[in-house]
Design an enzyme around this catalytic site. Structure first.
Site, PDB file in Angstrom:
ATOM      1  N   GLY A 249      16.938  45.442  49.374  1.00 36.18           N
ATOM      2  CA  GLY A 249      16.745  44.202  48.612  1.00 36.18           C
ATOM      3  C   GLY A 249      16.957  44.546  47.155  1.00 36.18           C
ATOM      4  O   GLY A 249      17.967  45.135  46.800  1.00 36.18           O
TER       5      GLY A 249
ATOM      6  N   CYS B 125      17.660  51.894  51.003  1.00 36.65           N
ATOM      7  CA  CYS B 125      18.285  51.374  49.787  1.00 36.65           C
ATOM      8  C   CYS B 125      17.220  51.061  48.719  1.00 36.65           C
ATOM      9  O   CYS B 125      16.654  51.988  48.155  1.00 36.65           O
ATOM     10  CB  CYS B 125      19.176  50.188  50.130  1.00 36.65           C
TER      11      CYS B 125
ATOM     12  N   HIS C 278      22.098  51.024  54.748  1.00 35.39           N
ATOM     13  CA  HIS C 278      21.320  50.041  55.530  1.00 35.39           C
ATOM     14  C   HIS C 278      21.485  50.306  57.024  1.00 35.39           C
ATOM     15  O   HIS C 278      22.319  49.649  57.665  1.00 35.39           O
ATOM     16  CB  HIS C 278      21.813  48.629  55.206  1.00 35.39           C
TER      17      HIS C 278
ATOM     18  N   GLU D 102      19.774  49.296  59.375  1.00 35.23           N
ATOM     19  CA  GLU D 102      19.392  48.106  60.168  1.00 35.23           C
ATOM     20  C   GLU D 102      20.551  47.132  60.317  1.00 35.23           C
ATOM     21  O   GLU D 102      20.482  46.206  61.116  1.00 35.23           O
ATOM     22  CB  GLU D 102      18.169  47.421  59.522  1.00 35.23           C
TER      23      GLU D 102
HETATM   24  N1  GLN Z   1      20.493  47.835  43.780  1.00 37.15           N
HETATM   25  C1  GLN Z   1      19.271  47.552  44.465  1.00 37.15           C
HETATM   26  C2  GLN Z   1      18.047  48.033  43.669  1.00 37.15           C
HETATM   27  O1  GLN Z   1      18.163  48.615  42.673  1.00 37.15           O
HETATM   28  C3  GLN Z   1      19.254  48.129  45.854  1.00 37.15           C
HETATM   29  C4  GLN Z   1      20.323  47.495  46.710  1.00 37.15           C
HETATM   30  C5  GLN Z   1      19.971  47.345  48.146  1.00 37.15           C
HETATM   31  O2  GLN Z   1      18.822  47.507  48.561  1.00 37.15           O
HETATM   32  N2  GLN Z   1      20.947  46.960  48.932  1.00 37.15           N
HETATM   33  O3  GLN Z   1      16.964  47.828  44.059  1.00 37.15           O
END
Ligand code: GLN
Length: 191
Positions: free
Chosen positions: A46, A78, A172, A174
């Site tokens: 996220g 992520c 990811h 998932e």
């Molecule tokens: N760029 C996002 C962050 O800094 C992470 C991206 C992702 O979870 N797909 O939190």
């Protein structure tokens, strides 16, 4: 097994489906009282800055920090990897992180070249069949502590790391429909 999935923002449903398919019970976590009775927690992808803010406003940050320090197994993907890392580079000044795995990550660093991409990973710990990994504005791991295992890398850059029962991926798992990383995590929770 009760697997909490931090459900303040981000890719929650896909993680829940993966654990359900593996026979575990996913529990969406939005309030501090829901942290009781969990066997593990997932911090999904996220936006780590937003999740940090929501963790504070929901009063989840401090109790979750305590559970993690007491050894609650955690899977971070992520943005979740960023939240679990000990050092966050290019973060927002007020962004907080749990620091339960000794790695330094730089936010959005793969994203300078391309915003998202897929790569087949060779991961010994899950058998060598290529794992289709989806990267979306992914963090880059710039330092790995002595006690951290690198389970997968691209051009020598770590993308999947483990320290005890904490597993973090800059991609990811998932989203690929391949359950082997979730399964590997569950094996760590059981042991
Ligand atoms: N760029 C996002 C962050 O800094 C992470 C991206 C992702 O979870 N797909 O939190």
């Amino acid at each position: 097994m009760r697997i909490g999935i931090l459900a303040l923002q981000g890719a929650v449903g896909e993680h829940a489906d993966s654990f359900t398919r593996l026979g575990a019970s996913p529990v969406p976590i939005r309030r501090p009282d829901q942290l009781e009775d969990l066997d593990a927690i997932v911090l999904p992808g996220g936006e780590s800055t937003t999740m940090s803010m929501l963790l504070e406003s929901s009063e989840l940050f401090d109790p979750l920090q305590k559970r993690l320090e007491d050894g609650l197994p955690a899977l971070g993907t992520c943005a979740g990897m960023i939240l679990l890392a000990s050092d966050v580079l290019d973060g927002r000044a007020d962004q907080r992180n749990f620091a339960v795995i000794d790695i330094a990550v730089r936010r959005n660093a793969w994203g300078r070249q391309v915003d998202s991409f897929e790569a087949d990973l060779d991961i010994e710990a899950i058998g060598h069949d290529p794992f289709p990994a989806v990267f979306i504005r992914a963090p880059r791991v710039e330092r790995v502590g002595d006690r951290v295992e690198v389970l997968a890398a691209i051009h020598d850059e770590p993308v999947l790391c483990r320290s005890g029962s904490v597993v973090v991926a800059s991609f990811h798992p998932e989203l690929s429909g391949d359950l082997r990383i979730h399964k590997l995590f569950l094996e760590g929770v059981r042991s």
